[in-house]
Design a protein around this motif. Structure first.
Motif, PDB file in Angstrom:
ATOM      1  N   VAL A   1       0.949  -1.369   0.141  1.00  0.00           N
ATOM      2  CA  VAL A   1      -0.066  -0.156   0.016  1.00  0.00           C
ATOM      3  C   VAL A   1       0.980   1.331   0.112  1.00  0.00           C
ATOM      4  CG1 VAL A   1      -1.630   1.232   1.504  1.00  0.00           C
ATOM      5  CG2 VAL A   1      -2.092  -1.153   0.956  1.00  0.00           C
ATOM      6  N   LEU A   2       2.054   1.365   0.854  1.00  0.00           N
ATOM      7  CA  LEU A   2       2.888   2.446   0.819  1.00  0.00           C
ATOM      8  C   LEU A   2       4.007   2.555  -0.184  1.00  0.00           C
ATOM      9  CD1 LEU A   2       3.103   2.816   4.757  1.00  0.00           C
ATOM     10  CD2 LEU A   2       2.146   4.465   3.075  1.00  0.00           C
ATOM     11  N   ALA A   3       4.099   1.448  -1.007  1.00  0.00           N
ATOM     12  CA  ALA A   3       5.008   1.354  -2.231  1.00  0.00           C
ATOM     13  C   ALA A   3       5.006   2.367  -3.145  1.00  0.00           C
ATOM     14  CB  ALA A   3       5.257   0.174  -2.806  1.00  0.00           C
ATOM     15  N   PRO A   4       3.699   2.696  -3.707  1.00  0.00           N
ATOM     16  CA  PRO A   4       3.672   3.719  -4.937  1.00  0.00           C
ATOM     17  C   PRO A   4       4.119   5.170  -4.589  1.00  0.00           C
ATOM     18  CG  PRO A   4       1.880   2.506  -4.627  1.00  0.00           C
ATOM     19  CD  PRO A   4       2.423   2.409  -3.149  1.00  0.00           C
ATOM     20  N   THR A   5       4.823   5.890  -5.401  1.00  0.00           N
ATOM     21  CA  THR A   5       4.908   7.505  -5.035  1.00  0.00           C
ATOM     22  C   THR A   5       4.057   8.299  -5.972  1.00  0.00           C
ATOM     23  OG1 THR A   5       6.752   7.093  -6.812  1.00  0.00           O
ATOM     24  CG2 THR A   5       7.394   6.582  -4.597  1.00  0.00           C
ATOM     25  N   ASP A   6       4.182   9.565  -5.405  1.00  0.00           N
ATOM     26  CA  ASP A   6       3.151  10.533  -6.027  1.00  0.00           C
ATOM     27  C   ASP A   6       4.199  11.569  -6.365  1.00  0.00           C
ATOM     28  OD1 ASP A   6       1.237  12.210  -6.785  1.00  0.00           O
ATOM     29  OD2 ASP A   6       0.071  11.901  -5.429  1.00  0.00           O
ATOM     30  N   SER A   7       4.737  11.700  -7.566  1.00  0.00           N
ATOM     31  CA  SER A   7       5.413  12.783  -7.897  1.00  0.00           C
ATOM     32  C   SER A   7       5.039  14.105  -8.005  1.00  0.00           C
ATOM     33  CB  SER A   7       6.233  12.758  -9.451  1.00  0.00           C
ATOM     34  OG  SER A   7       5.230  12.369 -10.250  1.00  0.00           O
TER      35      SER A   7
ATOM     36  N   LEU B   1      12.204  10.097 -12.352  1.00  0.00           N
ATOM     37  CA  LEU B   1      11.248  10.119 -11.326  1.00  0.00           C
ATOM     38  C   LEU B   1       9.657  10.460 -11.636  1.00  0.00           C
ATOM     39  CD1 LEU B   1      13.505  12.433  -9.108  1.00  0.00           C
ATOM     40  CD2 LEU B   1      12.370  10.262  -8.534  1.00  0.00           C
ATOM     41  N   ASN B   2       9.613  11.023 -12.969  1.00  0.00           N
ATOM     42  CA  ASN B   2       8.052  11.033 -13.530  1.00  0.00           C
ATOM     43  C   ASN B   2       7.700   9.931 -14.148  1.00  0.00           C
ATOM     44  OD1 ASN B   2       6.108  13.356 -14.233  1.00  0.00           O
ATOM     45  ND2 ASN B   2       6.660  12.645 -16.531  1.00  0.00           N
ATOM     46  N   VAL B   3       8.455   8.987 -14.765  1.00  0.00           N
ATOM     47  CA  VAL B   3       7.861   7.836 -15.130  1.00  0.00           C
ATOM     48  C   VAL B   3       7.596   6.860 -13.852  1.00  0.00           C
ATOM     49  CG1 VAL B   3       8.609   5.646 -16.465  1.00  0.00           C
ATOM     50  CG2 VAL B   3       8.813   8.067 -17.450  1.00  0.00           C
ATOM     51  N   GLU B   4       8.611   6.917 -13.170  1.00  0.00           N
ATOM     52  CA  GLU B   4       8.294   5.972 -11.777  1.00  0.00           C
ATOM     53  C   GLU B   4       7.371   6.434 -11.094  1.00  0.00           C
ATOM     54  OE1 GLU B   4      10.485   4.744  -7.493  1.00  0.00           O
ATOM     55  OE2 GLU B   4      10.654   6.820  -8.395  1.00  0.00           O
ATOM     56  N   GLY B   5       6.842   7.836 -10.935  1.00  0.00           N
ATOM     57  CA  GLY B   5       5.561   8.173 -10.300  1.00  0.00           C
ATOM     58  C   GLY B   5       4.367   8.039 -11.093  1.00  0.00           C
ATOM     59  N   GLY B   6       4.521   7.938 -12.384  1.00  0.00           N
ATOM     60  CA  GLY B   6       3.408   7.651 -13.354  1.00  0.00           C
ATOM     61  C   GLY B   6       2.984   6.172 -13.445  1.00  0.00           C
ATOM     62  N   LEU B   7       4.100   5.229 -13.167  1.00  0.00           N
ATOM     63  CA  LEU B   7       3.694   3.864 -13.456  1.00  0.00           C
ATOM     64  C   LEU B   7       3.592   2.919 -12.192  1.00  0.00           C
ATOM     65  CD1 LEU B   7       5.648   2.999 -16.752  1.00  0.00           C
ATOM     66  CD2 LEU B   7       3.353   3.585 -16.508  1.00  0.00           C
ATOM     67  N   ASN B   8       4.175   3.469 -11.166  1.00  0.00           N
ATOM     68  CA  ASN B   8       4.365   2.456  -9.986  1.00  0.00           C
ATOM     69  C   ASN B   8       3.232   2.140  -9.202  1.00  0.00           C
ATOM     70  OD1 ASN B   8       4.357   4.718  -8.525  1.00  0.00           O
ATOM     71  ND2 ASN B   8       6.302   4.601  -7.603  1.00  0.00           N
ATOM     72  N   ASP B   9       2.126   3.158  -9.276  1.00  0.00           N
ATOM     73  CA  ASP B   9       0.917   2.912  -8.578  1.00  0.00           C
ATOM     74  C   ASP B   9       0.178   1.772  -9.248  1.00  0.00           C
ATOM     75  OD1 ASP B   9       0.583   4.516 -10.783  1.00  0.00           O
ATOM     76  OD2 ASP B   9      -0.564   6.095  -9.756  1.00  0.00           O
ATOM     77  N   GLY B  10       0.279   2.023 -10.496  1.00  0.00           N
ATOM     78  CA  GLY B  10      -0.425   0.673 -11.237  1.00  0.00           C
ATOM     79  C   GLY B  10       0.277  -0.555 -11.156  1.00  0.00           C
ATOM     80  N   LEU B  11       1.819  -0.561 -11.127  1.00  0.00           N
ATOM     81  CA  LEU B  11       2.432  -1.756 -10.683  1.00  0.00           C
ATOM     82  C   LEU B  11       2.086  -2.516  -9.407  1.00  0.00           C
ATOM     83  CD1 LEU B  11       5.836  -0.870 -12.880  1.00  0.00           C
ATOM     84  CD2 LEU B  11       3.972  -2.761 -13.505  1.00  0.00           C
ATOM     85  N   ALA B  12       2.004  -1.450  -8.423  1.00  0.00           N
ATOM     86  CA  ALA B  12       1.983  -1.835  -7.024  1.00  0.00           C
ATOM     87  C   ALA B  12       0.452  -2.395  -6.911  1.00  0.00           C
ATOM     88  CB  ALA B  12       2.159  -0.684  -6.154  1.00  0.00           C
TER      89      ALA B  12
ATOM     90  N   LEU C   1       9.569   6.480   4.607  1.00  0.00           N
ATOM     91  CA  LEU C   1      10.064   7.598   4.011  1.00  0.00           C
ATOM     92  C   LEU C   1      11.516   7.589   3.784  1.00  0.00           C
ATOM     93  CD1 LEU C   1       7.596  10.281   5.482  1.00  0.00           C
ATOM     94  CD2 LEU C   1       7.306   8.761   3.441  1.00  0.00           C
ATOM     95  N   THR C   2      12.282   6.873   4.482  1.00  0.00           N
ATOM     96  CA  THR C   2      13.582   7.059   4.443  1.00  0.00           C
ATOM     97  C   THR C   2      14.332   5.595   4.114  1.00  0.00           C
ATOM     98  OG1 THR C   2      13.882   6.391   6.824  1.00  0.00           O
ATOM     99  CG2 THR C   2      13.855   8.725   5.910  1.00  0.00           C
ATOM    100  N   VAL C   3      14.683   4.729   4.930  1.00  0.00           N
ATOM    101  CA  VAL C   3      15.311   3.672   4.448  1.00  0.00           C
ATOM    102  C   VAL C   3      14.682   2.608   3.902  1.00  0.00           C
ATOM    103  CG1 VAL C   3      16.982   3.767   6.459  1.00  0.00           C
ATOM    104  CG2 VAL C   3      15.048   2.500   6.879  1.00  0.00           C
ATOM    105  N   ILE C   4      13.635   2.238   3.968  1.00  0.00           N
ATOM    106  CA  ILE C   4      12.366   1.496   3.359  1.00  0.00           C
ATOM    107  C   ILE C   4      12.518   1.642   1.921  1.00  0.00           C
ATOM    108  CG2 ILE C   4      10.289   0.381   2.982  1.00  0.00           C
ATOM    109  CD1 ILE C   4       9.769   0.416   5.973  1.00  0.00           C
ATOM    110  N   ARG C   5      12.553   2.923   1.528  1.00  0.00           N
ATOM    111  CA  ARG C   5      12.575   3.564   0.005  1.00  0.00           C
ATOM    112  C   ARG C   5      14.157   3.757  -0.631  1.00  0.00           C
ATOM    113  NH1 ARG C   5      10.786   5.448  -4.897  1.00  0.00           N
ATOM    114  NH2 ARG C   5      12.005   7.414  -5.483  1.00  0.00           N
TER     115      ARG C   5
END
Length: 426
Positions: free
Chosen positions: A125-131, A151-162, A312-316
């Motif tokens: 649940v906490l894996a996706p980022t919101d750029s 960073l933009n591509v990661e934020g755009g796709l990781n919610d769907g991948l999560a 927000l820190t080491v887990i990411r």
């Protein structure tokens, strides 16, 4: 309900009058809207409460996420990956699973009562980022385009991948609690992932082909093309929901298919859905502050706060660093990418799905998610302008000394730059 609408309207009007003035400051739109929500909550003034806006707020958040998933997936230009794929692929292909694994381990250690799958669910649940929560990080032109693009591509796709991880872990957690019968996980895999993804891909592919055909004959204007894109997002969600699948996965798959088929031909039509998504996110943070964050602040414990800070820190940051080994990026760049992974709308809606599922461990999972998002709104909002400027100064000096550094690689496609410029802060 009228009080809630009035609060949202006043917040939007007030922010609209000062938005440009606030851009260079540490005060972000998400911070202001969340603060308004906290002040309007039942714990403070009582203007927005779950009895007033409960079901309507959930529907609004879900609709907003549907549009965000669709537009983000559609906005990622597949053609641009020929040059820039390595960094986003590392962040999504290695960084995201490693982040979930790290969060799973920490969650199981801090919240043993959540069980193995409850801890895994929390991590997903906490894996996706919101750029969008740290917009200066990807919009400051002093930051190299290679890094902004990643960073933009990661934020755009990781919610769907999560989403598949969230869906599967939720099913496993429910099965572990004997809340459902055996075979539930297989049904989730077939309906929630396979069938929903196929529905979304079919809607996005077929709808976009129809739009291209109509546009080529001059039968359709950009305004109604925008409406058609929104209709595709909602239709894919509704069809998947009819088979008790995942409407969010369907909407994301529809966006990916639409982006692939359109080949940039619907760039003008994409502007309206993206603007609606941005407006929806702004309103969502008012609701988040009032209905989700304020009530959960009463349940904060040392374990909850500890996990939120670690998330927000080491887990990411450690998984990001591992995923970027051998990439040739400087340590400062790796730190920059690792720190700026804000949590936002996707985590809020995924947590709400946990609540609606009736999972007994929700009382352990939901407070952690809401506190993590709340801390992210503040910490990433405050550090984004300063961090982007500081990193930009370092890059300018580094590229002067060594023009061939990895950060100075070829620029991303023009479509990316246009998309960022049209993505206002929430």
């Amino acid at each position: 309900m009228d009080d809630a609408i009035a609060v949202v309207a006043v917040a939007l009007l007030a922010y609209a009058t000062v938005e440009r003035r606030l851009r260079p400051t540490p005060v972000s739109g998400a911070m202001l809207f969340t603060a308004v929500g906290l002040l309007a909550s039942g714990q403070v003034t009582g203007l927005i409460t779950s009895s007033h806006a409960g079901h309507g707020a959930t529907a609004f958040l879900e609709l907003t996420l549907v549009i965000v998933l669709f537009t983000d997936a559609m906005g990622v230009n597949a053609a641009g990956w020929a040059v820039e794929a390595p960094l986003p692929a590392r962040l999504l292909g290695a960084g995201l699973p490693l982040t979930i694994a790290a969060g799973w381990a920490v969650g199981w250690a801090l919240f043993p009562a959540a069980g193995v799958w409850g801890a895994a669910l929390l991590a997903a649940v906490l894996a996706p980022t919101d750029s969008a929560l740290g917009l200066p990080v990807i919009s400051n032109e002093r930051v190299p385009l290679l890094i902004r693009h990643a960073l933009n591509v990661e934020g755009g796709l990781n919610d769907g991948l999560a989403l598949p991880f969230v869906t599967i872990f939720l099913a496993l957690a429910l099965e572990e609690e004997n809340a459902v019968g055996g075979g539930h996980v297989l049904q989730v895999l077939l309906r929630g992932l396979v069938a929903s993804g196929a529905i979304g891909a079919a809607v996005g592919w077929g709808g976009t082909l129809l739009l291209r055909w109509s546009t080529g004959r001059g039968w359709s204007r950009p305004h109604w093309q925008s409406v058609a894109l929104l209709a595709m997002a909602v239709l894919s969600f509704a069809l998947a929901d009819l088979i008790e699948g995942s409407g969010f996965i369907a909407a994301w798959a529809a966006g990916l298919a639409a982006g692939l088929v359109s080949r940039g031909s619907l760039a003008e039509a994409q502007q309206t859905p993206e603007e609606l998504a941005s407006l929806g996110v702004s309103v969502s943070f008012v609701l988040f502050g009032a209905l989700f964050l304020a009530p959960e602040l009463d349940h904060v414990t040392w374990a909850t706060a500890g996990y939120a800070l670690l998330s927000l820190t080491v887990i990411r940051m450690i998984p990001v660093a591992v995923s970027l080994l051998g990439s040739g990026l400087a340590g400062r760049t790796v730190t920059y990418i690792g720190w700026f992974g804000p949590r936002g709308l996707a985590s809020i809606v995924f947590a709400d799905l946990v609540v609606s599922s009736g999972l007994p461990e929700q009382h352990l999972i939901v407070p952690v998610v809401m506190l993590t998002v709340g801390l992210s709104v503040v910490l990433h909002g405050v550090t984004a302008p300063w961090g982007a400027q500081r990193y930009g100064r370092w890059y300018a000096a580094a590229v002067t000394r060594s023009p061939g550094i990895r950060e100075a690689a070829e620029s991303p496609p023009v479509a990316y730059r246009v998309r960022v410029s049209q993505h206002p802060p929430p």
